[in-house]
Design an enzyme around this catalytic site. Sequence first.
Site, PDB file in Angstrom:
ATOM      1  N   LYS A  71      46.754 -42.182  16.445  1.00 32.25           N
ATOM      2  CA  LYS A  71      48.006 -41.427  16.315  1.00 32.25           C
ATOM      3  C   LYS A  71      47.748 -39.924  16.313  1.00 32.25           C
ATOM      4  CE  LYS A  71      50.131 -45.013  13.440  1.00 32.25           C
ATOM      5  NZ  LYS A  71      50.968 -45.748  14.369  1.00 32.25           N
ATOM      6  N   GLN A  86      50.941 -41.293   9.308  1.00 38.00           N
ATOM      7  CA  GLN A  86      51.840 -40.381  10.029  1.00 38.00           C
ATOM      8  C   GLN A  86      51.693 -38.938   9.569  1.00 38.00           C
ATOM      9  OE1 GLN A  86      53.448 -41.293  12.629  1.00 38.00           O
ATOM     10  NE2 GLN A  86      53.595 -43.515  12.444  1.00 38.00           N
ATOM     11  N   HIS A 108      55.473 -49.017   5.516  1.00 42.11           N
ATOM     12  CA  HIS A 108      55.085 -49.810   6.689  1.00 42.11           C
ATOM     13  C   HIS A 108      54.481 -51.118   6.163  1.00 42.11           C
ATOM     14  CE1 HIS A 108      52.437 -50.859  10.099  1.00 42.11           C
ATOM     15  NE2 HIS A 108      53.208 -50.099  10.845  1.00 42.11           N
ATOM     16  N   CYS A 167      57.722 -52.223  12.213  1.00 47.25           N
ATOM     17  CA  CYS A 167      56.800 -52.764  11.186  1.00 47.25           C
ATOM     18  C   CYS A 167      57.200 -52.289   9.792  1.00 47.25           C
ATOM     19  CB  CYS A 167      55.352 -52.413  11.473  1.00 47.25           C
ATOM     20  SG  CYS A 167      54.791 -53.013  13.061  1.00 47.25           S
ATOM     21  N   ASP A 169      49.143 -43.655   2.213  1.00 44.56           N
ATOM     22  CA  ASP A 169      49.158 -44.074   3.611  1.00 44.56           C
ATOM     23  C   ASP A 169      49.488 -42.818   4.423  1.00 44.56           C
ATOM     24  OD1 ASP A 169      49.835 -44.825   6.146  1.00 44.56           O
ATOM     25  OD2 ASP A 169      51.180 -46.450   5.551  1.00 44.56           O
TER      26      ASP A 169
HETATM   27  N1  C6P Z   1      52.939 -47.321  12.831  1.00 51.77           N
HETATM   28  C1  C6P Z   1      54.626 -47.208  14.563  1.00 51.77           C
HETATM   29  O1  C6P Z   1      55.052 -47.389  15.704  1.00 51.77           O
HETATM   30  P1  C6P Z   1      47.681 -48.890  12.415  1.00 51.77           P
HETATM   31  O2  C6P Z   1      48.465 -49.848  13.243  1.00 51.77           O
HETATM   32  O3  C6P Z   1      46.793 -49.600  11.435  1.00 51.77           O
HETATM   33  O4  C6P Z   1      46.988 -47.839  13.195  1.00 51.77           O
HETATM   34  O5  C6P Z   1      48.745 -48.069  11.548  1.00 51.77           O
HETATM   35  C2  C6P Z   1      49.572 -48.765  10.664  1.00 51.77           C
HETATM   36  C3  C6P Z   1      50.574 -47.851  10.066  1.00 51.77           C
HETATM   37  C4  C6P Z   1      50.541 -47.625   8.692  1.00 51.77           C
HETATM   38  N2  C6P Z   1      51.379 -46.781   8.103  1.00 51.77           N
HETATM   39  C5  C6P Z   1      52.304 -46.105   8.799  1.00 51.77           C
HETATM   40  C6  C6P Z   1      53.200 -45.145   8.089  1.00 51.77           C
HETATM   41  C7  C6P Z   1      52.405 -46.298  10.182  1.00 51.77           C
HETATM   42  O6  C6P Z   1      53.325 -45.622  10.870  1.00 51.77           O
HETATM   43  C8  C6P Z   1      51.538 -47.207  10.822  1.00 51.77           C
HETATM   44  C9  C6P Z   1      51.652 -47.488  12.289  1.00 51.77           C
HETATM   45  C10 C6P Z   1      53.182 -47.504  14.240  1.00 51.77           C
HETATM   46  O7  C6P Z   1      55.349 -46.761  13.676  1.00 51.77           O
HETATM   47  C11 C6P Z   1      52.764 -48.838  14.780  1.00 51.77           C
HETATM   48  S1  C6P Z   1      53.574 -50.169  13.967  1.00 51.77           S
END
Ligand code: C6P
Length: 413
Positions: A225, A202, A122, A365, A199
């Site tokens: 999430k 997910q 991401h 993203c 990371d």
């Molecule tokens: N993915 C998706 O629709 P934040 O936005 O900081 O809470 O999470 C960022 C992020 C980082 N790593 C992974 C693997 C992610 O999936 C995400 C967030 C969302 O897939 C929003 S772009």
Amino acid sequence: MYDLSAVRADFPVLSRQVNGKPLVYLDNAATSQKPRQVIEALVDYYERYNSNVHRGVHTLSVEATDRYEEAREKVARFINAPSAEHLVWVRNTTEAINLVAKTWAAERVGPGDRIVVTEMEHHSNLVPWQQLAKERGAELAIAALGADHKLDEADFERLLTPNTRLAAFTHMSNVLGTITPAKRLAESARRVGAAVLIDAAQSVPHLPIDVQDLDADFVAFSGHKMLAPTGIGCLYARGEALEQMQPFLHGGEMVLEVTYEDASWNYLPMRFEAGTPNIADAIGMGAAVDYLAALGMENVRRHEVELTRYALRRFEELEEAVVYGPADLDYRGGVVSFHMEGLHPHDLGQVLDTEGVAIRTGHHCAMPLVRSRLNVPATARASFYLYNTEEEVDALIEALNKALRYFGRAPRS
Ligand code: C6P
């Protein structure tokens, strides 16, 4: 297993209609829905003990501080951190990763050093390292995916050279659903003396996670999430790693002693939590992990594996669909990204919305992965959570068939 209809009844939004149809919410990788228990925890805080933390001796402030710190302890237990001191509250995964990039890594990564990431990161786990590498004259090495959309572990290993300072990789891809063998990858990185950042945006919401077993230096995840409110997330860091990090923001709460000339830093983890924190949402995250722990993360995972198996089978009926991600469900979470030949994902998303089906479309993203690796401008993505049902998968497939007919790609029946 848990009682799915009882679980669904805990989520008020799931009973609403969208465009005259029952909501089928399949955008959980973007953000999950919230159970009543989390919403009530927020209301309870604001109605009964709204107050600042770590500052007052009055009853409300003591109650707020207790609940706020209890929430940290709950999240620490949930991921099996050795203690709550290892958990820094942040806004989200993005902030957690940037905190490491701007402090720990900025002090340790220099010219000629290497940072290893994977092809499926991401932007939150790519851009901070790419920019740091540029600033410091370091090199960013990108481990490839195999043809099966699993991580090519041999390639990852090959990139781990003695000058590698950090391996930063996703535990579960938000586009492919690919689960990486995080423990093995961390062991390999350690062998060359590199630190490890996972990371887990997910993975913490969907898999049982034990950060001590993973043996990473840093693990980043977001509350929103995993049933918690937006605006709250965590950075888990190994004790030594946190001790070595310099604070990023200076101000109230993060200091112990202050004179006009200088200041000393507070104990961990408050050293990294300058200013009034997001008290209500941290308490909400405590309620969220209570909810998840009561269901049992093994059960959540099992439910999502079965749902994904069912969805992949149903997708086989759609000749027009190219489905991405590993076929091996041991290496796949509840994410199904797909492309329909000749149909722009955005148009598809809009038609599905008229049927009450919420999916995400776009590059998610992860632009380099989608554009350079999958070779499409965008994908459509259905992502499942603990409350989704096979009937909802059926509704998705039916809506996709309708979309195909609408765009003249399938015989009108
Ligand atoms: N993915 C998706 O629709 P934040 O936005 O900081 O809470 O999470 C960022 C992020 C980082 N790593 C992974 C693997 C992610 O999936 C995400 C967030 C969302 O897939 C929003 S772009």
